[in-house]
Design an enzyme around this catalytic site. Structure first.
Site, short mmCIF file in Angstrom:
data_model
loop_
_atom_site.label_atom_id
_atom_site.label_comp_id
_atom_site.label_asym_id
_atom_site.label_seq_id
_atom_site.Cartn_x
_atom_site.Cartn_y
_atom_site.Cartn_z
N GLU A 1 -3.10 2.66 -7.37
CA GLU A 1 -3.20 3.77 -6.51
C GLU A 1 -2.58 4.96 -7.00
OE1 GLU A 1 -3.41 2.19 -2.18
OE2 GLU A 1 -1.59 2.13 -2.98
N HIS B 1 0.80 -1.18 0.11
CA HIS B 1 -0.07 -0.18 -0.02
C HIS B 1 0.89 1.15 0.12
CE1 HIS B 1 -2.69 3.04 1.43
NE2 HIS B 1 -3.67 2.19 1.19
#
Length: 250
Positions: free
Chosen positions: A172, A100
């Site tokens: 992302e 992430h």
């Protein structure tokens, strides 16, 4: 035509919910989405480590898959503060989020860290959810392609073609987080198509079975447009999904 016949939709609750908060969220989400249990939708939630055991009691034998926000690349050892795949198996986790943007940019994990974790997750029977994305500076310097390609090539270096069939990717756009800039559906499709091309170069036909999720600013007002794009197979939702009713709206 969409490459996959399923939509993948999940949320990472980050460091926001207590055990009680997570239980309430999941109970409500399960009730509100019961009618989707037999639909072509894979629904998943990735709560904090402390919430996983109680979350599993709510999601087990349901249509909601349970994920973990991070994982060590070893089963056991002198890794203070880490969580092993054995521990995650014990509490019913099936998806492991790796790389992430906050793990990369706040905790300074690099692509080689992600490779070890992705390989271990696949070997342990989890669905690895590898997150990739470029920063605003990288985008402004025209380095989006090189950045994403490197993150994929290194992060997936040890993944076999057979393991790739169980792999998920989340894009992302770090450049669109907290910058006031927003990725359009067309920009999301362009990047997702590029990611698919990189995956195909490594895995061949197996790349067609790999869901690529959009992890940008997705909300009820733009979700349908983004998810309709050919290479966008769903979303990894952040703040817009912290309330069950908002998640359901998306």
């Amino acid at each position: 035509m969409k490459k996959l016949n399923r939509l993948y939709l999940g949320t990472n609750t980050k460091m926001y919910k207590t055990i009680a908060d997570t239980a309430s969220f999941l109970t409500q989400l399960r009730q509100l989405t019961e009618d989707l249990a037999d639909s072509p939708l894979t629904l998943f939630v990735i709560p904090s480590f402390t919430s996983l055991e109680s979350a599993n009691r709510i999601t087990s034998r349901s249509h909601i898959r349970l994920g973990a926000q991070n994982m060590c690349w070893e089963d056991q050892g002198q890794f203070t503060g880490e969580i092993s795949p054995v521990m995650l198996k014990e509490v019913g986790v099936s998806v492991v989020e790796i790389g992430h943007s906050e793990r990369r940019h706040v905790f300074r994990e690099d692509d080689f860290d992600q490779e070890k974790k992705t390989a271990k997750a696949a070997q342990s029977g989890f669905t690895p959810l590898l997150c990739i994305g470029e920063t605003l500076i990288q985008r402004e310097y025209g380095l989006s392609g090189e950045t994403l390609s490197t993150q994929l090539k290194v992060g997936l270096h040890s993944i076999t073609g057979e393991q790739a069939k169980h792999l998920w990717i989340a894009y992302e756009p770090v450049w669109a987080i907290g910058t006031g800039k927003t990725a359009t559906a067309e920009q999301a499709q362009e990047i997702h198509a590029y990611i698919r091309k990189v995956l195909a170069a490594k895995f061949g036909a197996a790349a067609e079975e790999c869901p690529i999720l959009y992890g940008g600013s997705c909300k009820p007002s733009n979700a349908a447009e983004i998810f309709a794009k050919e290479d966008v197979d769903g979303g990894l939702i952040g703040g817009a999904a912290l309330k069950a009713e908002d998640f359901v709206a998306i």
